[in-house]
Motif scaffolding. Structure first.
Motif, short mmCIF file in Angstrom:
data_model
loop_
_atom_site.label_atom_id
_atom_site.label_comp_id
_atom_site.label_asym_id
_atom_site.label_seq_id
_atom_site.Cartn_x
_atom_site.Cartn_y
_atom_site.Cartn_z
N MET A 120 0.84 -1.21 0.00
CA MET A 120 0.00 0.00 0.00
C MET A 120 0.87 1.26 0.00
O MET A 120 0.37 2.37 0.12
N LYS A 121 2.19 1.07 -0.11
CA LYS A 121 3.18 2.15 -0.15
C LYS A 121 3.21 2.98 1.13
O LYS A 121 3.48 4.17 1.12
N GLU A 122 2.97 2.29 2.26
CA GLU A 122 2.96 2.96 3.56
C GLU A 122 4.26 2.76 4.33
O GLU A 122 4.50 3.46 5.31
N ASN A 123 5.06 1.78 3.95
CA ASN A 123 6.37 1.59 4.60
C ASN A 123 7.30 0.82 3.67
O ASN A 123 6.89 0.36 2.61
N ASP A 124 8.57 0.70 4.07
CA ASP A 124 9.57 0.00 3.28
C ASP A 124 9.31 -1.50 3.28
O ASP A 124 8.59 -2.02 4.12
N PHE A 125 9.96 -2.20 2.33
CA PHE A 125 9.82 -3.64 2.25
C PHE A 125 10.34 -4.27 3.54
O PHE A 125 11.39 -3.89 4.04
N PRO A 126 9.62 -5.27 4.08
CA PRO A 126 10.07 -5.92 5.32
C PRO A 126 11.17 -6.96 5.05
O PRO A 126 10.90 -8.14 4.87
N HIS A 127 12.41 -6.52 5.02
CA HIS A 127 13.52 -7.41 4.68
C HIS A 127 13.70 -8.53 5.70
O HIS A 127 14.36 -9.54 5.40
N GLU A 128 13.10 -8.41 6.86
CA GLU A 128 13.16 -9.50 7.83
C GLU A 128 12.42 -10.73 7.34
O GLU A 128 12.48 -11.80 7.94
N ILE A 129 11.74 -10.61 6.21
CA ILE A 129 11.03 -11.75 5.63
C ILE A 129 11.98 -12.93 5.41
O ILE A 129 11.57 -14.09 5.47
N GLY A 130 13.27 -12.64 5.20
CA GLY A 130 14.26 -13.70 5.04
C GLY A 130 14.30 -14.64 6.24
O GLY A 130 14.53 -15.84 6.08
N ALA A 131 14.06 -14.10 7.43
CA ALA A 131 14.02 -14.95 8.63
C ALA A 131 12.88 -15.95 8.54
O ALA A 131 13.00 -17.09 8.98
N PHE A 132 11.77 -15.54 7.95
CA PHE A 132 10.59 -16.39 7.83
C PHE A 132 10.70 -17.38 6.66
O PHE A 132 9.85 -18.25 6.51
N LEU A 133 11.72 -17.20 5.84
CA LEU A 133 11.94 -18.10 4.71
C LEU A 133 13.13 -19.04 4.95
O LEU A 133 13.53 -19.78 4.07
N GLY A 134 13.70 -18.96 6.17
CA GLY A 134 14.78 -19.87 6.53
C GLY A 134 16.16 -19.43 6.11
O GLY A 134 17.10 -20.22 6.14
N TYR A 135 16.32 -18.17 5.69
CA TYR A 135 17.64 -17.70 5.28
C TYR A 135 18.56 -17.60 6.49
O TYR A 135 18.12 -17.28 7.60
N PRO A 136 19.86 -17.79 6.30
CA PRO A 136 20.82 -17.62 7.41
C PRO A 136 20.84 -16.17 7.90
O PRO A 136 20.77 -15.23 7.10
#
Length: 196
Positions: A120-136
């Motif tokens: 909705m262009k209200e905030n930056d992309f949540p880069h912490e999503i990597g934690a939820f995808l199993g990234y190191p």
């Protein structure tokens, strides 16, 4: 997995089977039990059938974003994800983004809200999503600190540390993808593959 077999399959099948194939490609390591989670965007009209396919497979799901007749499904294996999210390096990242003290389901809800606000262009992309995808953790931090640049390898994620380990994981994910596609082309369903 010869390309001509895949093309023949996709051109002579139903939309639901094409969606199953897409899910197989995007979530093969998850289906094989070697990855914590993945994200797939599917046509809204197929979401109920896909959810039925996942029933009793050990894979949980959540629609984390919905737009223009598309549903973004977050698929995960609860036990693997919980173990990953409890790691100290991952907790360190999640705390920075306000996930401290939350149960896993609440964290997924918060991530979903952050994704929605991003779209909705209200905030930056949540880069912490990597934690939820199993990234190191070190690669999530490296990506954030470098703005997605200066990585040493690009594959299933951008790698900033431990190149050898990342290559081994990427190779295992590639093998899983080949196995899943072969199984699907030989008549197995997503449910049968995920439960094997």
């Amino acid at each position: 997995m010869p390309t001509e077999h895949v093309m023949t399959y996709l051109s002579n099948t139903t939309e639901l089977n094409r969606v199953q194939f897409q899910i197989a490609l995007q979530s093969a390591p998850l289906l094989k039990g070697i990855r914590e989670a993945c994200i797939c965007t599917i046509p809204d009209k197929c979401s109920e059938e896909v959810i039925n396919l996942l029933e009793d497979t050990g894979i949980s799901y959540r629609c984390i974003y919905h737009k223009r007749e598309k549903c973004t499904l977050y698929l995960y294996r609860e036990e693997l994800l919980e173990r990953h999210l409890e790691r100290a390096d991952i907790q360190e990242i999640l705390i920075v983004y306000g996930y401290k003290g939350l149960l896993m389901e609440d964290m997924i809800e918060q991530l979903s809200g952050r994704l929605h606000r991003y779209y909705m262009k209200e905030n930056d992309f949540p880069h912490e999503i990597g934690a939820f995808l199993g990234y190191p953790g070190e690669d999530i931090k490296g990506f954030i600190e470098n703005g997605g640049k200066n990585c040493i390898l690009t594959g299933y994620w951008k790698v900033y540390q431990n190149l050898k380990r990342a290559k081994e994981i990427f190779e295992a994910f590639d093998r899983a993808k080949e196995e899943v596609v072969d199984e699907l082309l030989n008549g197995k369903s997503i449910r049968e593959i995920a439960c094997a």
